[in-house]
Scaffold this motif. Structure first.
Motif, PDB file in Angstrom:
ATOM      1  N   GLY A  62       0.831  -1.210   0.000  1.00 33.38           N
ATOM      2  CA  GLY A  62       0.000   0.000   0.000  1.00 33.38           C
ATOM      3  C   GLY A  62       0.862   1.254   0.000  1.00 33.38           C
ATOM      4  O   GLY A  62       0.570   2.226  -0.697  1.00 33.38           O
ATOM      5  N   GLU A  63       1.936   1.206   0.759  1.00 37.41           N
ATOM      6  CA  GLU A  63       2.858   2.357   0.809  1.00 37.41           C
ATOM      7  C   GLU A  63       3.523   2.585  -0.541  1.00 37.41           C
ATOM      8  O   GLU A  63       3.645   3.715  -1.009  1.00 37.41           O
ATOM      9  N   ARG A  64       3.934   1.479  -1.162  1.00 37.80           N
ATOM     10  CA  ARG A  64       4.602   1.601  -2.475  1.00 37.80           C
ATOM     11  C   ARG A  64       3.618   2.125  -3.518  1.00 37.80           C
ATOM     12  O   ARG A  64       3.980   2.900  -4.397  1.00 37.80           O
ATOM     13  N   PHE A  65       2.346   1.702  -3.377  1.00 33.70           N
ATOM     14  CA  PHE A  65       1.303   2.198  -4.280  1.00 33.70           C
ATOM     15  C   PHE A  65       1.148   3.715  -4.085  1.00 33.70           C
ATOM     16  O   PHE A  65       1.060   4.466  -5.053  1.00 33.70           O
ATOM     17  N   GLY A  66       1.166   4.126  -2.825  1.00 33.51           N
ATOM     18  CA  GLY A  66       1.046   5.549  -2.505  1.00 33.51           C
ATOM     19  C   GLY A  66       2.197   6.370  -3.077  1.00 33.51           C
ATOM     20  O   GLY A  66       2.039   7.562  -3.345  1.00 33.51           O
ATOM     21  N   ARG A  67       3.353   5.726  -3.263  1.00 31.66           N
ATOM     22  CA  ARG A  67       4.515   6.434  -3.828  1.00 31.66           C
ATOM     23  C   ARG A  67       4.605   6.238  -5.346  1.00 31.66           C
ATOM     24  O   ARG A  67       5.631   6.571  -5.958  1.00 31.66           O
TER      25      ARG A  67
END
Ligand code: B1M
Length: 220
Positions: A62-67
């Motif tokens: 989810g964090e990587r998606f956010g970035r």
């Protein structure tokens, strides 16, 4: 054991379902979430530990998606890997032939397709002796209202993962309360909080499935 748990986290983050899965290419032929979970269970790793490992994997992707480092297809593969794990965990949450304590109508609100958290809530609530009527995802307010009519004396649970669908959650709570003021409604999902739940007129807020169980047990 911690190595095995970390491998499960990695499989969720990378969307590696099982050994036969060709995706992701660099993990081709290696064991996936499916086999590693089976191994973890055999080695007596607790279901809660396995679930936490999955949640960590989801948090990372989810964090990587956010970035903008990964996109929707990668999220979908992560979701598939997590479903492979959940298939193994389901028996741990089943309570056998206990007489149902009551009915819990559960669904993800309109516009929202996220169902992993909702499915976990369903498994845990069922495991604690409640009959779950799972309406699925993208449920319009009317679908909940119809389900309440068909299941008198039920309690309702709404899940939402998008900040944008919280508005639909509010509409759903209001619609249910307008027609069935006595029905208790609990809401949950990442963008919610106890304050937001109270603001949209819900009777309860669940940060996790255990909160939903506690709410159900306290109201019936
Ligand atoms: Co989406 N997505 N997604 N996604 N996705 C999030 C939620 C996001 C935070 C990712 C990010 O940007 N970092 C972001 C939302 C941002 C926001 O609104 N603030 C996001 C976005 C933007 C989107 C799309 C819009 C992307 C796009 O298309 N551009 C799109 C929307 C589609 C739609 O719904 N209309 C989309 C799509 C998807 C997939 C379909 C690809 C897939 C979901 C597959 C599926 O569910 N079958 C997906 C995924 C996997 C995620 C992340 C990575 C993981 C969600 C998850 O399953 N978590 C997520 C990022 C993240 O959460 N870190 C993200 C694990 C799960 C166990 O936790 O669902 O929170 P959770 O449930 C918990 C608690 O919240 C609680 O208990 C559960 C267990 O502890 N709980 C309850 C939940 N419901 C409850 C009800 C209760 C009580 C407790 O009582 C009734």
């Amino acid at each position: 054991m911690s190595d095995l748990v970390e491998k499960i986290t990695n499989c969720i983050e990378r969307g590696k379902i099982n050994a036969a899965a060709p995706y992701p290419a660099d993990l081709r032929g290696q064991e996936g979430a499916d086999e590693l979970t089976a191994q973890a269970i055999q080695e007596s790793v607790g279901p809660d530990v396995i679930l936490s490992a999955c949640n960590e994997g989801m948090r990372r992707i989810g964090e990587r998606f956010g970035r903008n480092e990964v996109f929707v297809p990668e999220l979908l593969m992560a979701a598939k890997a997590m479903k492979a794990v959940m298939a193994h965990l389901k028996p741990f949450f089943r309570s056998g032939s206990v007489k149902a304590k009551g009915r819990f109508v559960l669904g993800t609100v309109a516009g929202d397709l996220h169902d992993i958290g909702k499915n976990l809530v369903a498994m845990v609530v069922e495991g604690n002796g409640w009959e779950v009527v799972d309406l699925g995802v993208d449920c319009k307010p009317q679908k909940f209202v119809d389900a309440v009519r068909e299941n008198p004396r039920c309690t309702v649970g709404l899940s939402a993962l998008l900040t944008t669908t919280m508005a639909n959650m509010e509409k759903t709570v209001k619609e249910i309360k307008a027609q069935f003021p006595e029905v208790r409604v609990i809401v949950g999902g990442a963008p919610l909080s106890a304050g937001a739940a109270a603001q949209i007129g819900a009777d309860g807020y669940g940060a996790d499935p255990q909160d939903a169980v506690a709410f159900l047990n306290s109201t019936n």
